[in-house]
Design an enzyme around this catalytic site. Structure first.
Site: not given
Ligand code: URA
Length: 240
Positions: A106
């Site tokens: 993310d």
């Molecule tokens: N899980 C999440 O919530 N975000 C990420 O970036 C990776 C795994």
């Protein structure tokens, strides 16, 4: 010898195999001057001329490149972004190969991100049937109790389906119990999975960092920096 168009595109480093399928559907790939949109099209790289957005695609020329980046928060994992936010590829300099990220983190997540032009490896690592453990360190609001931890470990419902069993372990709590640090290990990689799982036990994520993918460790690689994988690490990934 004939082979599938999307496999050829992936091996030529255009995109992962799944992304290549999207590019085909979007009409961005031509075979002998004709746009091909159907899946399952077979080509013969020795005879057919394949172009992607007008550029001839060749496979053999490119050496495989494997990088590990310590992604900072505030970067998108996609190559180009509609809102003009910084992208992880902006952090890579001096690599001529057309590399792309393996899976995604993310915008607000930091940590280990692999980048490669090896479409087959990307396909393998991101396919749900290959259970590669992903290890995260998260700062959570509050401190989960034994019941919360048990719920998390057994699997919680997110987006209407139950997650596979996962590991969670409290590493540190602050004095007034407003936050804690946990280590989380999951196999799956659904969109925002760790954040959603922590929300499901009412201890949302304040910070999230991926520290390992399988046996590959982020170690002390500095935020925003990248390094090439060692031979041993590449062999490990190929054997998965
Ligand atoms: N899980 C999440 O919530 N975000 C990420 O970036 C990776 C795994």
């Amino acid at each position: 010898m004939e082979e599938r168009l999307q496999k050829f595109l992936a091996e030529a480093g255009i995109a992962s195999r799944r992304k290549a399928e999207m590019l085909i559907q979007q009409g961005r790939v031509q075979v002998n001057g004709k746009v091909i949109k159907e899946m399952g099209c077979k080509i013969d790289p020795a005879k057919d001329k394949i172009t992607f957005e007008g550029r001839v695609v060749k496979r053999e020329a490119e050496e495989k490149v494997y990088l590990m980046l310590h992604k900072p928060e505030g970067y998108v994992t996609t190559a180009k972004e509609q809102f003009g936010r910084p992208a992880v590829l902006d952090l890579i300099h001096g690599v001529k190969a057309r590399i792309f990220p393996v899976g995604r983190l993310d915008y607000d997540t930091s940590g280990l991100l692999l980048l490669t032009n090896d479409g087959d490896l990307t396909y393998k690592l991101t396919h749900p049937k290959h259970d590669v453990d992903k290890t995260y360190i998260a700062k959570l609001y509050g401190v989960p109790d034994a019941m919360d931890l048990q719920k998390f470990r057994r699997g919680v419902i997110i987006d209407g389906r139950k997650t596979r069993p996962a590991k969670i372990q409290i590493m540190e709590k602050d004095k007034d119990q407003r936050f804690c640090m946990v280590e989380i290990i999951i196999h799956e990689g659904k969109n925002r999975q760790v954040r959603k799982m922590c929300e499901a036990i009412k201890h949302p994520v304040a910070q999230l960092k991926r520290v390992a993918t399988g046996e590959l460790q982020l170690g002390d690689l500095k935020k925003g920096k990248y390094r090439f994988l060692t031979e041993k690490e590449i062999k490990y990934l190929q054997k998965l």
